[in-house]
Design a protein around this motif. Sequence first.
Motif, PDB file in Angstrom:
ATOM      1  N   VAL A  33       0.611  -1.172   0.071  1.00 43.78           N
ATOM      2  CA  VAL A  33      -0.052  -0.182   0.105  1.00 43.78           C
ATOM      3  C   VAL A  33       0.358   1.485   0.001  1.00 43.78           C
ATOM      4  N   CYS A  34       0.320   2.419  -1.106  1.00 43.83           N
ATOM      5  CA  CYS A  34       1.350   3.650  -0.079  1.00 43.83           C
ATOM      6  C   CYS A  34       0.823   4.735  -0.409  1.00 43.83           C
ATOM      7  N   ASN A  35       0.424   5.473   0.444  1.00 39.16           N
ATOM      8  CA  ASN A  35      -0.835   6.447   0.209  1.00 39.16           C
ATOM      9  C   ASN A  35      -1.902   6.421   0.719  1.00 39.16           C
ATOM     10  N   GLY A  36      -2.560   5.427   1.099  1.00 37.57           N
ATOM     11  CA  GLY A  36      -3.966   4.815   0.415  1.00 37.57           C
ATOM     12  C   GLY A  36      -4.064   4.139   0.008  1.00 37.57           C
ATOM     13  N   VAL A  37      -3.179   4.385  -0.895  1.00 40.56           N
ATOM     14  CA  VAL A  37      -3.909   3.170  -2.377  1.00 40.56           C
ATOM     15  C   VAL A  37      -2.893   1.676  -1.987  1.00 40.56           C
ATOM     16  N   GLU A  38      -3.724   1.283  -2.869  1.00 43.41           N
ATOM     17  CA  GLU A  38      -3.422  -0.534  -3.006  1.00 43.41           C
ATOM     18  C   GLU A  38      -2.847  -0.600  -4.053  1.00 43.41           C
ATOM     19  N   LEU A  39      -1.335  -1.066  -4.256  1.00 36.76           N
ATOM     20  CA  LEU A  39      -0.994  -0.802  -5.427  1.00 36.76           C
ATOM     21  C   LEU A  39      -0.181  -2.130  -5.675  1.00 36.76           C
ATOM     22  N   SER A  40      -0.503  -3.397  -4.814  1.00 38.53           N
ATOM     23  CA  SER A  40      -0.125  -5.261  -5.827  1.00 38.53           C
ATOM     24  C   SER A  40      -0.436  -6.092  -4.450  1.00 38.53           C
ATOM     25  N   SER A  41      -1.408  -7.043  -4.678  1.00 39.55           N
ATOM     26  CA  SER A  41      -1.036  -8.160  -3.313  1.00 39.55           C
ATOM     27  C   SER A  41      -0.717  -9.237  -3.780  1.00 39.55           C
ATOM     28  N   GLY A  42       0.082 -10.347  -3.015  1.00 38.29           N
ATOM     29  CA  GLY A  42       0.328 -11.217  -3.824  1.00 38.29           C
ATOM     30  C   GLY A  42       0.722 -12.461  -2.295  1.00 38.29           C
ATOM     31  N   ALA A  43       1.342 -13.972  -2.998  1.00 42.36           N
ATOM     32  CA  ALA A  43       0.622 -14.374  -2.303  1.00 42.36           C
ATOM     33  C   ALA A  43       1.949 -15.545  -1.672  1.00 42.36           C
ATOM     34  N   VAL A  44       2.385 -16.988  -1.134  1.00 38.94           N
ATOM     35  CA  VAL A  44       3.517 -17.619  -0.957  1.00 38.94           C
ATOM     36  C   VAL A  44       2.116 -18.561  -1.982  1.00 38.94           C
ATOM     37  N   ARG A  45       2.313 -18.966  -2.843  1.00 39.20           N
ATOM     38  CA  ARG A  45       2.037 -19.919  -3.504  1.00 39.20           C
ATOM     39  C   ARG A  45       1.108 -21.090  -2.702  1.00 39.20           C
ATOM     40  N   ASN A  46       0.375 -22.110  -2.887  1.00 32.89           N
ATOM     41  CA  ASN A  46       0.174 -23.465  -2.746  1.00 32.89           C
ATOM     42  C   ASN A  46       0.468 -24.327  -3.870  1.00 32.89           C
ATOM     43  N   HIS A  47       1.526 -25.502  -3.402  1.00 34.80           N
ATOM     44  CA  HIS A  47       2.272 -26.082  -4.069  1.00 34.80           C
ATOM     45  C   HIS A  47       2.122 -27.312  -4.113  1.00 34.80           C
ATOM     46  N   ARG A  48       0.884 -27.953  -2.874  1.00 35.31           N
ATOM     47  CA  ARG A  48      -0.087 -29.242  -3.025  1.00 35.31           C
ATOM     48  C   ARG A  48      -0.900 -29.347  -3.287  1.00 35.31           C
ATOM     49  N   PRO A  49      -1.232 -30.554  -4.156  1.00 37.37           N
ATOM     50  CA  PRO A  49      -2.604 -31.193  -4.628  1.00 37.37           C
ATOM     51  C   PRO A  49      -3.463 -31.251  -3.130  1.00 37.37           C
ATOM     52  N   ASP A  50      -2.573 -31.644  -2.227  1.00 37.80           N
ATOM     53  CA  ASP A  50      -3.938 -32.098  -0.992  1.00 37.80           C
ATOM     54  C   ASP A  50      -3.883 -30.958  -0.501  1.00 37.80           C
ATOM     55  N   ILE A  51      -3.962 -30.007  -0.044  1.00 41.70           N
ATOM     56  CA  ILE A  51      -3.829 -28.408   0.777  1.00 41.70           C
ATOM     57  C   ILE A  51      -4.556 -27.459  -0.217  1.00 41.70           C
ATOM     58  N   MET A  52      -4.211 -27.858  -2.177  1.00 46.00           N
ATOM     59  CA  MET A  52      -5.052 -27.749  -2.589  1.00 46.00           C
ATOM     60  C   MET A  52      -6.909 -27.932  -2.537  1.00 46.00           C
ATOM     61  N   VAL A  53      -6.508 -29.615  -2.419  1.00 45.39           N
ATOM     62  CA  VAL A  53      -8.112 -29.985  -2.583  1.00 45.39           C
ATOM     63  C   VAL A  53      -8.878 -29.864  -1.197  1.00 45.39           C
ATOM     64  N   LYS A  54      -8.079 -29.726  -0.192  1.00 40.81           N
ATOM     65  CA  LYS A  54      -8.341 -29.191   1.035  1.00 40.81           C
ATOM     66  C   LYS A  54      -9.520 -27.810   0.929  1.00 40.81           C
ATOM     67  N   ALA A  55      -8.239 -26.697   0.982  1.00 39.73           N
ATOM     68  CA  ALA A  55      -8.143 -25.835   0.800  1.00 39.73           C
ATOM     69  C   ALA A  55      -9.994 -24.860  -0.030  1.00 39.73           C
ATOM     70  N   PHE A  56      -9.834 -25.489  -0.993  1.00 37.09           N
ATOM     71  CA  PHE A  56     -10.944 -25.823  -1.723  1.00 37.09           C
ATOM     72  C   PHE A  56     -12.466 -26.472  -1.236  1.00 37.09           C
ATOM     73  N   GLU A  57     -12.238 -27.855  -0.050  1.00 37.85           N
ATOM     74  CA  GLU A  57     -13.547 -27.877   0.425  1.00 37.85           C
ATOM     75  C   GLU A  57     -13.944 -27.371   1.339  1.00 37.85           C
ATOM     76  N   ILE A  58     -13.337 -26.719   1.502  1.00 34.31           N
ATOM     77  CA  ILE A  58     -14.442 -25.152   3.242  1.00 34.31           C
ATOM     78  C   ILE A  58     -14.305 -24.062   2.355  1.00 34.31           C
ATOM     79  N   ALA A  59     -14.523 -24.442   1.257  1.00 36.00           N
ATOM     80  CA  ALA A  59     -14.973 -22.623   0.452  1.00 36.00           C
ATOM     81  C   ALA A  59     -15.846 -22.846  -0.620  1.00 36.00           C
ATOM     82  N   GLY A  60     -16.311 -24.788  -0.877  1.00 36.94           N
ATOM     83  CA  GLY A  60     -17.711 -25.293  -1.106  1.00 36.94           C
ATOM     84  C   GLY A  60     -17.171 -25.576  -2.197  1.00 36.94           C
ATOM     85  N   TYR A  61     -15.505 -25.986  -2.772  1.00 42.32           N
ATOM     86  CA  TYR A  61     -15.882 -26.537  -4.307  1.00 42.32           C
ATOM     87  C   TYR A  61     -15.326 -28.605  -3.650  1.00 42.32           C
ATOM     88  N   THR A  62     -15.270 -28.754  -4.666  1.00 42.49           N
ATOM     89  CA  THR A  62     -15.003 -30.017  -4.734  1.00 42.49           C
ATOM     90  C   THR A  62     -14.074 -30.423  -5.764  1.00 42.49           C
TER      91      THR A  62
END
Length: 586
Positions: free
Chosen positions: A479-508
């Motif tokens: 953020v700079c002067n109240g303006v969001e310049l960027s978003s980012g993340a450490v990515r999920n790189h494991r299929p098992d974590i991906m399946v569980k993370a999306f499952e919690i949000a309602g995806y199969t």
Amino acid sequence: MNPYRTHNCGELRPYHADQAVRLAGWVDTIRDHGGVLFIDLRDHYGVTQIVLNAAVKELSRETVISVSGLLRARDPNTVDPLIETGEVEVKADRITILSRPLRPIPFEINDSLETREEVRLKYRFLDLRNPAVHQIIALRSRVISFLRDEMEHMGFMEIQTPILTSSSPEGARDYLVPSRKYKGRFYALPQAPQIFKQLLMTAGFDRYFQIAPCFRDEDARADRTPGEFYQLDFEMAFATQEDVLSVAENMLYNTFTAFGGGHAASLAGGRTVAPLPFPRLTYAESMLKYGTDKPDLRNPMIISDLTDFFADVNFVPFKGRPVRGIVAPSSASKPRSFFDHMLDYATSIGMKGLGYISVHEDMALKGPIVKFLSDGKRREMADRLGLKSDDTLFFISDKTGTVDKMAGQIRSELGARLGLVDDSVFRFCFIIDFPMYGLNEDSGEIEFTHNPFSMPQGELEALETREPLEILAYQYDVVCNGVELSSGAVRNHRPDIMVKAFEIAGYTKADIENKFSALFDAFHYGAPPHAGMAPGIDRMLMLLTGAENLREVIAFPMNNNAQDIMTGAPGVVSEQQLRDAHIKIR
């Protein structure tokens, strides 16, 4: 030899005097001084004065001409210090008209900024001739070139990713492109290169970047254009959150230092960049102290949590609700109209009122709430908040979630009304530790709050053992002067974590295999840990130039209604084109 020019209109200086020169450009102004014409000739590089002893038939402003003649020094009394070529002029012996306006110019070029935006956008090619507008686009080019150099210097490789891709649920509406060869099927323009940059990491590339076009069918606002925008997209293999923040910090600091106080200074008044390192705030801390996850740190006021303070105070409006306080310095002596304005603003954003306590001489506290406070409570409040004479303490109380947002808006309004925002500086910060999930306001269902491909803190164990709303993610914003310049993340790189993370949000699992098949498939063949972010180039330019909206820093922007009124997009297409794409308009 070039038949149009030997020099441009911005480079001639006294040391070129007595040379035969040839210039080309647009007639900016014409001044007739008793039969002697003085012409300001304008091109991409600047303006040079031309002197002509004879009238030229059909010569008018915005006529394109080529001029040859002798360069000479101006008389000291006629030097123009406002232009770089102001010490010289060309005594013309020949003028060739290359092109002239065949229609009336719809506005004065140099006054285009005062013209209605719809007219400016319809004739954007004329608007861009205005030096004030022109130099913003030229600055954009230099900034992008600088960003490329910075990224390559840090070992990043530029790789282009597809524009025609598949539709995926990434938070905004897709722009769809019908397929001619496959009836009833569609491509989508990428909302971001998210999946492709992760695939590049899986493919073994170590550091990727690109100046990426992104397409989202969203409504416009001051810091978001409808249709398309550009971002500096980058990703790193075998990288942590700290690695990404370090790259972003260096790149942004260097860019804003190079352009914020340099040439861009004439555009935005010149600003310094607050020293490194950028402050880091957790999402929870930012919401509590500033009432937003996009805090403007140029405003020195901080929101205080007074919920516990009022727990034993018999003041009904605050009972059972969180309470926030904001100390506004040098405001108790303000006229009544100041407080009336703040009350009007508070009610306009949905508050039922805005209580306050004023600090007067000898630390005397005044205000309707004071009578509910014992002497001990008054001293405790003064000590806890560091109250000084002429301070005003404003109170905000509402339900959890709403109270922080309203406190943030009151803080911003107070900062503006009291002139506390320092316009001479760029203040950056990182917001970290975002919640992985939140509740949808309409449905009450759990949903992703940020990038769905992020790695949860605690990984699979956290997903399996913690309440979803308690799980944090390795997600971060700049953020700079109240303006969001960027978003980012450490990515999920494991299929098992991906399946569980999306499952919690309602995806199969089937949803994942259908919507993100390439990425999910790639993760089954060994994917490295990776992380990245994507600062918005348009927003960076908006800050560097002091522009009020993003359209000012884009060469050919659409208007607020997602229309390009210059080219007529979106437009009507022929019946044959629709048939080719297997589309029938309903």
